[in-house]
Design a protein around this motif. Sequence first.
Motif, PDB file in Angstrom:
ATOM      1  N   LYS A 126     -48.969  84.709  15.278  1.00 41.75           N
ATOM      2  CA  LYS A 126     -49.889  85.816  15.520  1.00 41.75           C
ATOM      3  C   LYS A 126     -51.069  85.372  16.376  1.00 41.75           C
ATOM      4  O   LYS A 126     -51.657  86.183  17.103  1.00 41.75           O
ATOM      5  N   ILE A 127     -51.433  84.079  16.279  1.00 44.08           N
ATOM      6  CA  ILE A 127     -52.532  83.566  17.101  1.00 44.08           C
ATOM      7  C   ILE A 127     -52.180  83.701  18.582  1.00 44.08           C
ATOM      8  O   ILE A 127     -53.017  84.103  19.397  1.00 44.08           O
ATOM      9  N   ALA A 128     -50.939  83.365  18.935  1.00 41.79           N
ATOM     10  CA  ALA A 128     -50.516  83.468  20.335  1.00 41.79           C
ATOM     11  C   ALA A 128     -50.530  84.912  20.807  1.00 41.79           C
ATOM     12  O   ALA A 128     -50.930  85.203  21.941  1.00 41.79           O
ATOM     13  N   ALA A 129     -50.095  85.826  19.936  1.00 40.12           N
ATOM     14  CA  ALA A 129     -50.111  87.250  20.309  1.00 40.12           C
ATOM     15  C   ALA A 129     -51.539  87.736  20.532  1.00 40.12           C
ATOM     16  O   ALA A 129     -51.811  88.487  21.486  1.00 40.12           O
ATOM     17  N   ALA A 130     -52.468  87.303  19.673  1.00 37.25           N
ATOM     18  CA  ALA A 130     -53.868  87.709  19.829  1.00 37.25           C
ATOM     19  C   ALA A 130     -54.467  87.129  21.111  1.00 37.25           C
ATOM     20  O   ALA A 130     -55.177  87.824  21.851  1.00 37.25           O
ATOM     21  N   CYS A 131     -54.177  85.861  21.395  1.00 36.85           N
ATOM     22  CA  CYS A 131     -54.694  85.235  22.618  1.00 36.85           C
ATOM     23  C   CYS A 131     -54.121  85.897  23.867  1.00 36.85           C
ATOM     24  O   CYS A 131     -54.832  86.103  24.852  1.00 36.85           O
ATOM     25  N   THR A 132     -52.835  86.234  23.817  1.00 31.43           N
ATOM     26  CA  THR A 132     -52.205  86.904  24.961  1.00 31.43           C
ATOM     27  C   THR A 132     -52.837  88.267  25.224  1.00 31.43           C
ATOM     28  O   THR A 132     -53.172  88.605  26.361  1.00 31.43           O
ATOM     29  N   SER A 133     -53.012  89.040  24.162  1.00 26.42           N
ATOM     30  CA  SER A 133     -53.604  90.373  24.315  1.00 26.42           C
ATOM     31  C   SER A 133     -55.027  90.290  24.831  1.00 26.42           C
ATOM     32  O   SER A 133     -55.426  91.043  25.736  1.00 26.42           O
ATOM     33  N   LEU A 134     -55.808  89.363  24.271  1.00 26.21           N
ATOM     34  CA  LEU A 134     -57.203  89.227  24.689  1.00 26.21           C
ATOM     35  C   LEU A 134     -57.303  88.753  26.128  1.00 26.21           C
ATOM     36  O   LEU A 134     -58.151  89.229  26.900  1.00 26.21           O
ATOM     37  N   SER A 135     -56.438  87.832  26.516  1.00 31.29           N
ATOM     38  CA  SER A 135     -56.458  87.328  27.891  1.00 31.29           C
ATOM     39  C   SER A 135     -56.098  88.426  28.890  1.00 31.29           C
ATOM     40  O   SER A 135     -56.752  88.561  29.931  1.00 31.29           O
ATOM     41  N   ILE A 136     -55.064  89.206  28.580  1.00 35.49           N
ATOM     42  CA  ILE A 136     -54.667  90.298  29.480  1.00 35.49           C
ATOM     43  C   ILE A 136     -55.768  91.346  29.574  1.00 35.49           C
ATOM     44  O   ILE A 136     -56.081  91.846  30.665  1.00 35.49           O
ATOM     45  N   LEU A 137     -56.392  91.680  28.450  1.00 36.80           N
ATOM     46  CA  LEU A 137     -57.473  92.674  28.445  1.00 36.80           C
ATOM     47  C   LEU A 137     -58.646  92.207  29.299  1.00 36.80           C
ATOM     48  O   LEU A 137     -59.194  92.980  30.113  1.00 36.80           O
ATOM     49  N   CYS A 138     -59.055  90.955  29.115  1.00 38.74           N
ATOM     50  CA  CYS A 138     -60.180  90.427  29.893  1.00 38.74           C
ATOM     51  C   CYS A 138     -59.839  90.321  31.374  1.00 38.74           C
ATOM     52  O   CYS A 138     -60.692  90.556  32.240  1.00 38.74           O
ATOM     53  N   LEU A 190     -39.393  70.487  10.793  1.00 42.05           N
ATOM     54  CA  LEU A 190     -39.839  71.694  11.474  1.00 42.05           C
ATOM     55  C   LEU A 190     -40.558  71.311  12.766  1.00 42.05           C
ATOM     56  O   LEU A 190     -41.331  70.358  12.800  1.00 42.05           O
ATOM     57  N   VAL A 191     -40.294  72.043  13.820  1.00 46.76           N
ATOM     58  CA  VAL A 191     -40.929  71.809  15.120  1.00 46.76           C
ATOM     59  C   VAL A 191     -42.067  72.816  15.278  1.00 46.76           C
ATOM     60  O   VAL A 191     -41.865  74.020  15.130  1.00 46.76           O
ATOM     61  N   GLU A 192     -43.263  72.310  15.575  1.00 48.56           N
ATOM     62  CA  GLU A 192     -44.440  73.175  15.650  1.00 48.56           C
ATOM     63  C   GLU A 192     -45.050  73.149  17.039  1.00 48.56           C
ATOM     64  O   GLU A 192     -45.302  72.089  17.616  1.00 48.56           O
ATOM     65  N   PHE A 193     -45.282  74.318  17.583  1.00 46.52           N
ATOM     66  CA  PHE A 193     -46.071  74.524  18.799  1.00 46.52           C
ATOM     67  C   PHE A 193     -46.504  75.984  18.789  1.00 46.52           C
ATOM     68  O   PHE A 193     -46.027  76.784  17.976  1.00 46.52           O
ATOM     69  N   LEU A 194     -47.441  76.316  19.655  1.00 46.10           N
ATOM     70  CA  LEU A 194     -47.986  77.666  19.682  1.00 46.10           C
ATOM     71  C   LEU A 194     -46.990  78.581  20.393  1.00 46.10           C
ATOM     72  O   LEU A 194     -46.985  78.688  21.614  1.00 46.10           O
ATOM     73  N   SER A 195     -46.158  79.245  19.612  1.00 47.50           N
ATOM     74  CA  SER A 195     -45.066  80.048  20.151  1.00 47.50           C
ATOM     75  C   SER A 195     -45.535  81.456  20.490  1.00 47.50           C
ATOM     76  O   SER A 195     -46.403  82.024  19.826  1.00 47.50           O
ATOM     77  N   TYR A 196     -44.924  82.021  21.534  1.00 51.42           N
ATOM     78  CA  TYR A 196     -45.215  83.400  21.921  1.00 51.42           C
ATOM     79  C   TYR A 196     -44.799  84.390  20.841  1.00 51.42           C
ATOM     80  O   TYR A 196     -45.486  85.378  20.583  1.00 51.42           O
ATOM     81  N   THR A 197     -43.668  84.130  20.214  1.00 45.72           N
ATOM     82  CA  THR A 197     -43.063  85.122  19.318  1.00 45.72           C
ATOM     83  C   THR A 197     -43.348  84.866  17.846  1.00 45.72           C
ATOM     84  O   THR A 197     -43.416  85.812  17.065  1.00 45.72           O
TER      85      THR A 197
END
Length: 370
Positions: free
Chosen positions: A103-115, A93-100
């Motif tokens: 859920k951590i990436a989705a939360a970071c993306t939303s928080l970054s855009i909001l800030c 299995l290949v692991e990295f912080l994926s956009y899709t």
Amino acid sequence: MSSLPLAVQDLSEQRMASEREKTTKNQVPESRCSGPCFPGSRKMFGSSFHKCCYDCVICPEGEISNASDSENCIKCPHEEWANAKKDRCVPKLVEFLSYTADKIAAACTSLSILCCLLTGIIFGIFVCYQDTPIVKANNRNLSYVLLASIMLSFLCVFLFLGRPLDVTCMLRVTSFGVIFSVAVSSLLAKSIMVCIAFKATKPGSSWKRWMGAKLPNCLMCVCSSIQVIICITWLSISPPFQDKDIHSYQEKIIIQCNEGSVIGFYSVLGYMGFLAAVSFITAFFVRTLPDSFNEAKYITFSMLVFCSVWIAMIPAYLSTRGKYMVAVEIFAIIASSSGLLCCIFFPKCYLILFRPDLNTKTGLLGNRIK
């Protein structure tokens, strides 16, 4: 009449017994003391029963046997791993912080855009009220630079998301290192200007010649340029690159960024910490000066939050691997940037929007801002 069926039954049983006897005579008898070893296992000789006998043992982790009665197991390639039955190799299995997929990436993306949007709103408020005393106090140009740096720091979070590439690996640490150096340098210049402004109010003071925009701008440019030079040297000697960690976990490959030169990596972080420490100490000593709307007390608290976040990040960063280590970095960037935004600009926005009566020269020169 009743004895006839019994005779027929006995004759049938005799014929079946005779056929079984013939079949047994035609077969070659087996002479083995061990059963066959199925795929996923291998023979291990030296059984306690007899030296010619063997036991069947399961292949170790990362090895397979794809045929019966195998005497040796085959080790899987570096990027593959044995399946549950140990009879074939499957890709790891290949692991990295994926956009899709995370859920951590989705939360970071939303928080970054909001800030980032919140920072843009505050920037717009400062531009609309740029001629008011609150915005003019302690150099509004430095405030604009600080707001732009905070906005860029929120946006640089996206460099840490997705599959790492050589380009993104080179931009990750260097970008937020330079951006934070500009932000902290502007806070250091603000603190120094508070001290100079207080000293310049005394009659016959020679500090009046240092008043103006040249000194803080030059100070900010010099401090930021040092970080830029460190980053350019690091990228020239041994830049970061994409790397695959196949040793930390047996069943998966971690796609990550290798820092290249460890000295360059820690030089960037060390210089950023040095600027934060100097800014904190400077703001701490000038926080009680009776200047109009003394920002030093807010800078002191913001630097305390900034340093606390990054100090707390160090053990968490060193104790995690893979996408969770990247998530720790993202959290530190968002938390420290949010600390600067809240501590420096929220009090000003409160006075601008909700206490316009204090956004005057008379209000600023009062004993205390309520």
